[in-house]
Design an enzyme around this catalytic site. Structure first.
Site, short mmCIF file in Angstrom:
data_model
loop_
_atom_site.label_atom_id
_atom_site.label_comp_id
_atom_site.label_asym_id
_atom_site.label_seq_id
_atom_site.Cartn_x
_atom_site.Cartn_y
_atom_site.Cartn_z
N SER A 193 0.82 -1.22 0.00
CA SER A 193 0.00 0.00 0.00
C SER A 193 0.85 1.27 0.00
O SER A 193 0.31 2.36 -0.13
CB SER A 193 -0.92 0.00 1.23
N ASN A 202 -2.91 6.30 -0.58
CA ASN A 202 -2.45 6.53 0.79
C ASN A 202 -1.67 7.84 0.96
O ASN A 202 -1.56 8.34 2.09
CB ASN A 202 -1.62 5.34 1.27
N HIS A 220 -2.16 -2.80 -6.19
CA HIS A 220 -2.69 -2.42 -4.88
C HIS A 220 -4.22 -2.45 -4.89
O HIS A 220 -4.87 -1.55 -5.42
CB HIS A 220 -2.17 -1.03 -4.49
N GLU A 280 -4.94 0.09 -7.88
CA GLU A 280 -3.82 0.93 -8.32
C GLU A 280 -2.75 0.02 -8.92
O GLU A 280 -2.30 -0.93 -8.27
CB GLU A 280 -3.20 1.68 -7.13
#
Length: 283
Positions: free
Chosen positions: A119, A190, A140, A152
């Site tokens: 992540s 993130n 991800h 992702e």
């Protein structure tokens, strides 16, 4: 590149979710973990999820059984020799991941793609632990994997175009929406989400408002389905801290400095929902 058999490493919440959607997508799936009990727990979660879908009429009993029939348990990493794609969903730790990718590089067939569900960690650094950096990519998924549409897809410095295209197509075959992202700390999701959560923790730490009020403001005022402190508990406060540390180290910017309260909770073992206590208390 023809992907038929997928190996998922890590049978936890993310890994079992990835294994489930791959099996539902028609791929043969090897679900691997260090111990049999971890693998069986992951398979039990998948069985439960599929049964719930049958009850809701989203899946037939036959489709459920066909999906379960495509799942093979594994506690021997050498089973990677059978896979066309290996998706790593192990603990979010660079040392663990580079060791694992180095081992996989020696076991997996030459054509196999090695993907990481990291992540926040750099794909280029993970790829450097192998002799096939052109075949290493980030994939991800969002949690919960069977529900969330986004994946992702992160290119490392050396990731080949045909590898990217194969993973993009594979994500679409799982009924996901692939989004191309370059290799920066935290990627997109993130890099934006974690500083927001960290700021919410600072807001609590500084006594601006109660945890309930902070969550209500973001739910009712910003239309978020879940408040940031509740979300942090669901993600795991240790994971939040690790990602914030990755951002802080990767960018060298103090705007990514983890809140002292977050560190305090993690040191106390208050990791959120999984430990029974975080910002909230769970039964």
């Amino acid at each position: 590149m023809d992907i038929q058999k997928v190996m998922v490493i890590g049978a936890g919440q993310m890994g079992s979710g990835i294994a489930q959607i791959c099996a539902m997508g028609g791929y043969d799936v090897i679900l691997h973990d260090l111990k049999e009990e971890f693998v069986h727990k992951g398979l039990a979660v998948i069985d439960k999820n599929l049964s719930r879908s049958v009850e809701k009429g989203k899946l037939t009993e036959r489709e459920k059984n066909d999906t379960l029939g495509r799942l093979l348990p594994s506690i021997d990493l050498k089973n990677a020799a059978e896979a066309d794609l290996i998706i790593e969903a192990a603990v979010e730790n660079m040392e663990v991941k580079t060791k694992l990718f180095n081992d996989l590089d020696q076991i997996a067939p030459e054509h196999a793609i090695l993907a990481s569900n990291t992540s926040s960690l750099p794909i280029t650094e993970i790829a450097a632990a192998t002799t096939r950096p052109e075949k290493v990519i980030g994939m991800h998924f969002m949690n919960p994997v069977p529900v969330m549409k986004l994946v992702e897809i992160i290119r490392g410095l050396a990731t080949a175009e045909e590898v990217y295209k194969s993973i993009e197509q594979m994500a679409k075959s799982l009924d996901k929406v692939p989004v191309e992202v370059n290799d920066f700390p935290g990627f997109v999701s993130n890099r934006i989400l974690m500083p927001m959560i960290n700021e919410a923790i600072y807001t609590l730490y500084e006594g601006v408002a109660s945890k309930e009020s902070i969550d209500d403001v973001m739910k009712l005022g910003m239309n978020h389905p879940m408040g940031p402190l509740t979300l942090a508990d669901f993600i795991g406060l240790d994971t939040c801290l690790y990602i914030m540390e990755t951002l802080h180290e990767g960018f060298g910017d103090d705007k990514y400095r983890p809140c002292p309260l977050l560190r305090k909770y993690v040191k106390a073992g208050w990791l959120g929902k999984k430990s029974g206590r975080g910002f909230y208390v769970y039964n």
